[in-house]
Design a protein around this motif. Structure first.
Motif, PDB file in Angstrom:
ATOM      1  N   ASP A  54       0.819  -1.218   0.000  1.00 27.88           N
ATOM      2  CA  ASP A  54       0.000   0.000   0.000  1.00 27.88           C
ATOM      3  C   ASP A  54       0.852   1.267   0.000  1.00 27.88           C
ATOM      4  O   ASP A  54       0.379   2.333  -0.388  1.00 27.88           O
ATOM      5  N   LEU A  55       2.102   1.164   0.428  1.00 26.76           N
ATOM      6  CA  LEU A  55       3.001   2.322   0.459  1.00 26.76           C
ATOM      7  C   LEU A  55       3.767   2.506  -0.847  1.00 26.76           C
ATOM      8  O   LEU A  55       4.478   3.490  -1.011  1.00 26.76           O
ATOM      9  N   CYS A  56       3.628   1.552  -1.748  1.00 31.35           N
ATOM     10  CA  CYS A  56       4.389   1.546  -3.005  1.00 31.35           C
ATOM     11  C   CYS A  56       3.473   1.841  -4.184  1.00 31.35           C
ATOM     12  O   CYS A  56       2.252   1.795  -4.058  1.00 31.35           O
ATOM     13  N   PRO A  57       4.068   2.102  -5.345  1.00 30.51           N
ATOM     14  CA  PRO A  57       3.243   2.285  -6.544  1.00 30.51           C
ATOM     15  C   PRO A  57       2.408   1.029  -6.815  1.00 30.51           C
ATOM     16  O   PRO A  57       2.856  -0.092  -6.533  1.00 30.51           O
ATOM     17  N   PRO A  58       1.197   1.190  -7.350  1.00 29.10           N
ATOM     18  CA  PRO A  58       0.308   0.041  -7.583  1.00 29.10           C
ATOM     19  C   PRO A  58       0.932  -1.067  -8.430  1.00 29.10           C
ATOM     20  O   PRO A  58       0.632  -2.240  -8.228  1.00 29.10           O
ATOM     21  N   ASP A  59       1.791  -0.718  -9.345  1.00 33.13           N
ATOM     22  CA  ASP A  59       2.394  -1.728 -10.228  1.00 33.13           C
ATOM     23  C   ASP A  59       3.269  -2.721  -9.476  1.00 33.13           C
ATOM     24  O   ASP A  59       3.522  -3.824  -9.966  1.00 33.13           O
ATOM     25  N   TYR A  60       3.723  -2.383  -8.273  1.00 34.51           N
ATOM     26  CA  TYR A  60       4.545  -3.315  -7.488  1.00 34.51           C
ATOM     27  C   TYR A  60       3.769  -4.583  -7.147  1.00 34.51           C
ATOM     28  O   TYR A  60       4.346  -5.632  -6.926  1.00 34.51           O
ATOM     29  N   ARG A  61       2.441  -4.489  -7.087  1.00 36.06           N
ATOM     30  CA  ARG A  61       1.611  -5.649  -6.748  1.00 36.06           C
ATOM     31  C   ARG A  61       1.734  -6.758  -7.789  1.00 36.06           C
ATOM     32  O   ARG A  61       1.468  -7.914  -7.488  1.00 36.06           O
ATOM     33  N   GLY A  62       2.127  -6.416  -8.991  1.00 42.43           N
ATOM     34  CA  GLY A  62       2.251  -7.399 -10.067  1.00 42.43           C
ATOM     35  C   GLY A  62       3.545  -8.198 -10.043  1.00 42.43           C
ATOM     36  O   GLY A  62       3.721  -9.089 -10.869  1.00 42.43           O
ATOM     37  N   HIS A  63       4.421  -7.931  -9.113  1.00 41.52           N
ATOM     38  CA  HIS A  63       5.714  -8.628  -9.060  1.00 41.52           C
ATOM     39  C   HIS A  63       5.705  -9.672  -7.942  1.00 41.52           C
ATOM     40  O   HIS A  63       5.736  -9.335  -6.755  1.00 41.52           O
ATOM     41  N   ALA A  64       5.687 -10.925  -8.322  1.00 45.69           N
ATOM     42  CA  ALA A  64       5.627 -12.025  -7.353  1.00 45.69           C
ATOM     43  C   ALA A  64       6.828 -12.028  -6.417  1.00 45.69           C
ATOM     44  O   ALA A  64       6.705 -12.401  -5.250  1.00 45.69           O
ATOM     45  N   VAL A  65       7.981 -11.609  -6.908  1.00 44.90           N
ATOM     46  CA  VAL A  65       9.184 -11.617  -6.071  1.00 44.90           C
ATOM     47  C   VAL A  65       9.007 -10.741  -4.834  1.00 44.90           C
ATOM     48  O   VAL A  65       9.515 -11.059  -3.757  1.00 44.90           O
ATOM     49  N   LEU A  66       8.253  -9.675  -4.946  1.00 48.36           N
ATOM     50  CA  LEU A  66       8.040  -8.783  -3.809  1.00 48.36           C
ATOM     51  C   LEU A  66       7.097  -9.408  -2.783  1.00 48.36           C
ATOM     52  O   LEU A  66       7.253  -9.182  -1.585  1.00 48.36           O
ATOM     53  N   ARG A  67       6.151 -10.201  -3.238  1.00 56.37           N
ATOM     54  CA  ARG A  67       5.244 -10.887  -2.306  1.00 56.37           C
ATOM     55  C   ARG A  67       5.956 -12.036  -1.598  1.00 56.37           C
ATOM     56  O   ARG A  67       5.674 -12.334  -0.458  1.00 56.37           O
ATOM     57  N   ARG A  68       6.866 -12.681  -2.308  1.00 54.20           N
ATOM     58  CA  ARG A  68       7.593 -13.814  -1.725  1.00 54.20           C
ATOM     59  C   ARG A  68       8.699 -13.395  -0.771  1.00 54.20           C
ATOM     60  O   ARG A  68       9.104 -14.151   0.097  1.00 54.20           O
TER      61      ARG A  68
END
Length: 154
Positions: A54-68
């Motif tokens: 929520d603190l990052c640009p919306p496009d960050y949600r599309g990167h699986a590496v960031l969720r993992r």
């Protein structure tokens, strides 16, 4: 702008009394993000990911590496929010010069209030990110004793 003293940190996650200290810090250390379970609670690492996104640009949600990898996400969020803080400070310094003649009377003052509130929100986010990053790296937060002295305990 945080004037409270940061919590003392004990680096060893398995140190004596660490579990007790974690249990006492029910809502996490001062500045811990609202809605995120405290470090050590079941599922806290998974719960911190949406808060960071929520603190990052919306496009960050599309990167699986960031969720993992929440450590990587916290690192990116820290840089992104720092850039926002710098932009907010620059806007605050420039708003009167750049917009005073183009906006209706009183609008610049209202905009300054808006910028100040946003700056406070961003500074709180910075504090939360730093605490989350520390917790992800295994630091244990131990509450500090406030006030009084050793003689008060006798």
């Amino acid at each position: 702008m945080f004037y409270d003293e940061p919590p003392m940190r004990v680096a060893a996650p398995g140190s004596p009394g660490a579990a007790t200290a974690q249990a006492r810090a029910k809502g996490g250390p001062p500045g811990w993000p609202d809605g995120v379970p405290p470090p050590g609670a079941r599922g806290w690492e998974a719960a911190v990911v949406p808060w960071l996104l929520d603190l990052c640009p919306p496009d960050y949600r599309g990167h699986a590496v960031l969720r993992r990898h929440p450590v990587a996400l916290a690192w990116l969020a820290e840089h992104h929010v720092e850039a926002q803080v710098q932009a907010m400070r620059r806007a605050y310094r420039r708003v009167r010069v750049d917009l005073a003649e183009r906006l209706p009377t009183g609008t610049v003052d209202a905009l300054l209030v808006c910028l100040e509130q946003e700056g406070l929100r961003l500074r709180a986010a910075q504090r939360g990110i730093a605490l989350v990053r520390d917790a992800l790296e295994g630091q244990i937060f131990v509450p500090r004793l406030r006030g009084g002295s050793a003689t008060d305990l006798a």
